[in-house]
Design a protein around this motif. Sequence first.
Motif: not given
Length: 266
Positions: A141, A207-208, A264, A266
Amino acid sequence: NRLLLDLETDLFATCCYVDVDMEEGSAWYVRAGHLPPVLRHPDGRTEVPESEPGPPLGVIRQTDFPMSPLRLQPGTILALTTDGLVESVEVDIEDGLNRLAAGLAGSDPSHLGLVADELLTEANRSDDVALLLMRFDGMDVLPSRESWTVWRVPEAVRHARRYTRRALRSWGVADHTDAALLIVSELVTNALVHTDGQVRLDLTLIHRRLRIAVADNSPRTPIKPTNIGWEATGGRGILLVEAMSDTWGTVPVSGGKQVWSELSLD
């Protein structure tokens, strides 16, 4: 090189410095009296790239350190070492580098720890040995990136916040805007108030994980205050950045510095 010369001692050091672009699979390296990198390509071929080295650090003040390019395919192993691994009374450096390349060619690139163990068994224990192995696997990614030069105008911080909000909205992470905007406000304000020259805002999402970085022309690292009174009008910016970030820090960049924060999502 300047640092060692300014110390006015007899100290000197050799160095090989490699800068890898993980997205593009390209790299530049520069040598100061040090061994070149050794490459193991995905098909098992090995290569000791030819390059022109500069002198060891701390020897000559006015000198050039030429940069040489490297192209890395996914699966390439890059090895950096010191002469203790490849040179001894019985073996010269060229033969030692060829032996290192042969060891890499016959190794299993999926287990770098085992590869390092095998290569180190051949080391000359009478000298210091350092070995660094890196396998470039490419990136599944690619990061999303935005970069903006902050104008030194009265509403600069508001413009930076608006730019950040638009980027986060375009990346589909607008639900995390508040924390990001607070960090952008504090980092941009610090750069504008305490430095001169250009200020740049860089945003990266992969990746978030969101990285916010603000670069300026001052090498002075921001200092986190240990005690702030209620009446104080400043000094809380870095504390706020630390409180809102998963991690943060500062790195030297082109004569100045970059202060960065990561969140982050998430």
